[in-house]
Design a protein around this motif. Structure first.
Motif, short mmCIF file in Angstrom:
data_model
loop_
_atom_site.label_atom_id
_atom_site.label_comp_id
_atom_site.label_asym_id
_atom_site.label_seq_id
_atom_site.Cartn_x
_atom_site.Cartn_y
_atom_site.Cartn_z
N VAL A 260 1.41 -2.57 9.40
CA VAL A 260 1.62 -2.01 8.05
C VAL A 260 0.97 -0.61 7.97
CG1 VAL A 260 1.07 -2.30 5.59
CG2 VAL A 260 1.89 -4.25 6.92
N SER A 261 -0.19 -0.44 8.62
CA SER A 261 -0.85 0.88 8.63
C SER A 261 0.04 1.93 9.29
CB SER A 261 -2.17 0.83 9.40
OG SER A 261 -3.02 -0.04 8.74
N ASN A 262 0.76 1.52 10.33
CA ASN A 262 1.70 2.44 10.98
C ASN A 262 2.80 2.89 10.03
OD1 ASN A 262 1.40 3.01 13.92
ND2 ASN A 262 1.00 0.81 13.92
N TRP A 263 3.30 1.94 9.23
CA TRP A 263 4.36 2.30 8.28
C TRP A 263 3.82 3.26 7.22
CZ3 TRP A 263 5.77 -3.58 7.76
CH2 TRP A 263 6.45 -3.98 8.93
N LYS A 264 2.61 3.00 6.76
CA LYS A 264 2.02 3.89 5.75
C LYS A 264 1.80 5.27 6.36
CE LYS A 264 -1.36 1.03 4.68
NZ LYS A 264 -2.45 0.27 4.11
N ALA A 265 1.40 5.30 7.64
CA ALA A 265 1.16 6.59 8.30
C ALA A 265 2.48 7.36 8.45
CB ALA A 265 0.52 6.36 9.67
N PRO A 283 5.64 11.96 -5.64
CA PRO A 283 6.67 10.91 -5.72
C PRO A 283 6.55 10.12 -7.03
CG PRO A 283 5.04 10.42 -4.00
CD PRO A 283 4.61 11.69 -4.64
N HIS A 284 7.72 9.72 -7.58
CA HIS A 284 7.70 8.90 -8.79
C HIS A 284 7.70 7.42 -8.45
CE1 HIS A 284 9.64 12.65 -10.50
NE2 HIS A 284 8.53 12.50 -11.18
N LYS A 285 8.40 7.09 -7.34
CA LYS A 285 8.43 5.66 -6.97
C LYS A 285 8.74 5.49 -5.50
CE LYS A 285 13.17 5.16 -8.53
NZ LYS A 285 14.07 4.68 -9.53
N ILE A 286 8.30 4.38 -4.97
CA ILE A 286 8.61 4.02 -3.58
C ILE A 286 9.46 2.75 -3.64
CG2 ILE A 286 7.66 3.26 -1.35
CD1 ILE A 286 5.07 4.79 -2.09
N HIS A 294 9.99 -8.00 3.09
CA HIS A 294 9.55 -9.31 2.57
C HIS A 294 8.10 -9.62 2.89
CE1 HIS A 294 13.34 -10.80 1.18
NE2 HIS A 294 13.94 -10.59 2.33
N ILE A 295 7.51 -8.86 3.78
CA ILE A 295 6.14 -9.20 4.19
C ILE A 295 5.23 -9.31 2.98
CG2 ILE A 295 4.10 -8.18 5.35
CD1 ILE A 295 6.10 -7.46 7.60
N LEU A 296 4.54 -10.42 2.93
CA LEU A 296 3.73 -10.75 1.76
C LEU A 296 2.69 -9.65 1.45
CD1 LEU A 296 4.54 -13.43 0.60
CD2 LEU A 296 2.38 -14.40 1.41
N GLY A 297 2.69 -9.18 0.23
CA GLY A 297 1.68 -8.20 -0.19
C GLY A 297 2.03 -6.76 0.16
N LEU A 298 3.21 -6.53 0.75
CA LEU A 298 3.55 -5.18 1.20
C LEU A 298 3.71 -4.19 0.03
CD1 LEU A 298 4.12 -3.81 3.96
CD2 LEU A 298 6.55 -4.01 3.45
N VAL A 299 4.34 -4.67 -1.03
CA VAL A 299 4.55 -3.82 -2.21
C VAL A 299 3.20 -3.34 -2.75
CG1 VAL A 299 5.31 -3.87 -4.63
CG2 VAL A 299 6.79 -4.80 -2.84
N GLU A 300 2.27 -4.28 -2.91
CA GLU A 300 0.94 -3.94 -3.44
C GLU A 300 0.21 -2.99 -2.49
OE1 GLU A 300 2.12 -7.03 -3.02
OE2 GLU A 300 2.54 -7.49 -5.12
N HIS A 305 -2.17 2.11 -1.83
CA HIS A 305 -2.49 3.18 -0.89
C HIS A 305 -2.00 4.55 -1.40
CE1 HIS A 305 -3.39 4.73 3.13
NE2 HIS A 305 -2.33 5.50 2.96
N PHE A 306 -0.78 4.58 -1.92
CA PHE A 306 -0.20 5.88 -2.31
C PHE A 306 -0.37 6.17 -3.81
CE2 PHE A 306 2.06 4.83 1.62
CZ PHE A 306 1.90 6.03 2.32
N HIS A 307 -0.85 5.19 -4.56
CA HIS A 307 -0.97 5.32 -6.02
C HIS A 307 0.37 5.72 -6.63
CE1 HIS A 307 -5.21 4.81 -5.51
NE2 HIS A 307 -5.21 5.79 -4.63
N VAL A 308 1.41 5.08 -6.14
CA VAL A 308 2.77 5.36 -6.63
C VAL A 308 3.42 4.00 -6.90
CG1 VAL A 308 5.04 6.28 -6.01
CG2 VAL A 308 2.97 7.46 -5.23
N ARG A 309 4.15 3.92 -8.03
CA ARG A 309 4.84 2.67 -8.36
C ARG A 309 5.73 2.24 -7.19
NH1 ARG A 309 9.74 2.27 -11.50
NH2 ARG A 309 9.58 4.49 -11.91
#
Ligand SMILES: Nc1ncnc2c1ncn2[C@@H]1O[C@H](COP(=O)(O)OP(=O)(O)OP(=O)(O)O)[C@@H](O)[C@H]1O
Ligand SMILES: [Mg+2]
Length: 352
Positions: A260-265, A283-286, A294-300, A305-309
């Motif tokens: 998940v850190s790789n995706w955020k990077a 950004p307004h939204k992701i 579907h990975i649990l908790g990915l949205v949060e 991390h990005f402080h974006v909806r």
């Protein structure tokens, strides 16, 4: 004329067929067919070295999905390329019209493409025009003729489908979003996380600005679980999906976190690239799509991390469908994984 949108991923082939009637606010979109079938492991990622098995697997997937969805014969197919099979690059060139673009592009593109220009098919999309300097930015898309030819041959193997459109995943994703929110001027970021790839399509005021693709998807989690716990691939996948208890919960969470850190990077690099050009970009939204969303908790995780909806992107929530034919709970679950095929299914048969 409707086309069937086929997204042939490394993990699964997905198909969507829509009926689109009317235009603008009068438009009615109905889901006509939908299906998914798993692809033989590794075949699509070895497309370059071994085109024959990939072509056969693609043809077989399209044929079985056509049957599965009870789609009638003689339909048109829209497919998309991604990853190493094509080049997608934002370039700057002198102003021209969208009509003249292809001609001028072949002259401009030569310097950006590592293949002889006669071996590639080139297309482009004007992103923005700087009238003052007589320059415009264009999204250049180039695919080797050989690869496109392989796709067309795979369609021919079905014996019932005709090729209509060859697009790219990242733009099909944007088309899905634009179809649903045609007047959006938002800085949305679309992130499709599949099995082997993550695609980011970053929009500036509603239009695509930057596209990034990286070779890391949800399969990496499965592979790491398999290696770490010395379990089979099937067991590793079941552990990832929560269908089987992991040997160690904390270690499993650490494996997921690393990927998940790789995706955020990837998304951070994308934002850096945009901010080099537009420093005030916010950004307004992701919107997350693809099976791995579907990975649990990915949205949060993205939101914090990005402080974006951050939300899951499900284009199927915006279409009509027959409840006797489609289960609403299934559409709700599967929708994010169908975002690319949805974006292909809205394409028209091109006559030029
Ligand atoms: N509930 C879930 N939780 C976690 N991962 C999931 C879940 N459901 C599906 N996946 C993962 O989603 C991936 C498949 O997603 P998708 O169909 O979008 O990939 P793909 O398009 O075939 O791959 P790519 O675009 O990378 O070639 C697989 O790695 C699968 O394990
Ligand atoms: Mg995919």
């Amino acid at each position: 004329m409707s086309v069937i949108g086929f997204d042939i991923g490394t993990f699964a082939a997905k198909a969507v067929l829509l009926t689109i009637k009317g235009k603008g606010s009068q438009r009615q979109v109905t889901l006509n067919g939908l299906g998914m079938s798993q692809m033989p492991m590794g075949v699509m990622s070895q497309w370059e070295e071994q085109p024959q098995p990939a072509r056969t697997a693609m043809g077989a997937a399209m044929r079985s999905l056509t049957k599965l969805c009870k789609l009638s014969a003689g339909k048109f197919a829209a497919l998309s390329l991604s990853g190493d099979t094509m080049i997608i690059k934002k370039i700057t060139m002198p102003v021209t019209t969208q009509k003249e673009l292809r001609k001028s592009l072949s002259l401009e593109a030569e310097q950006y493409i590592p293949y002889p220009i006669n071996d590639v098919i080139i297309d482009g999309h004007i992103l923005g025009v700087d009238e003052r300097h007589g320059q415009m930015s264009v999204l250049l898309v180039a695919a080797r003729k050989e690869v496109v030819f392989n796709y067309i041959q795979a369609i021919a193997l079905t014996k019932t489908l005709k090729p209509a459109v060859i697009d790219v995943d990242a733009l099909a994703l944007y088309n899905s979003y634009d179809f649903i929110h045609p007047d959006s001027r938002e800085n949305a970021i679309l992130v499709d996380i599949g099995a082997t790839m993550v695609h980011v399509t970053l929009l500036h005021e509603g239009s695509p600005h930057t596209i990034k693709e990286e070779n890391i998807g949800g399969q990496r989690i499965t592979d790491d679980i398999e290696d770490h716990f010395e379990v089979t691939m099937e067991e590793a996948e079941a552990i990832k999906l929560g269908a089987m208890a992991p040997p160690n919960v904390v270690e499993t969470a650490e494996i997921v976190d690393r990927v998940v850190s790789n995706w955020k990077a990837t998304l951070e690099r994308c934002l850096d690239q945009v901010r080099a050009e537009i420093p005030e970009y916010k950004p307004h939204k992701i919107l997350l799509a693809g099976g791995s969303s579907h990975i649990l908790g990915l949205v949060e995780e993205f939101q914090n991390h990005f402080h974006v909806r951050t939300e899951i992107f499900n284009p199927l929530l915006y279409v009509k469908y027959n409840r006797k034919k489609f289960d609403p709970a299934y559409l709700e679950y599967i929708g994010p994984q169908m975002a690319v095929s949805f974006g292909l299914a809205i394409r028209k048969v091109e006559t030029t």
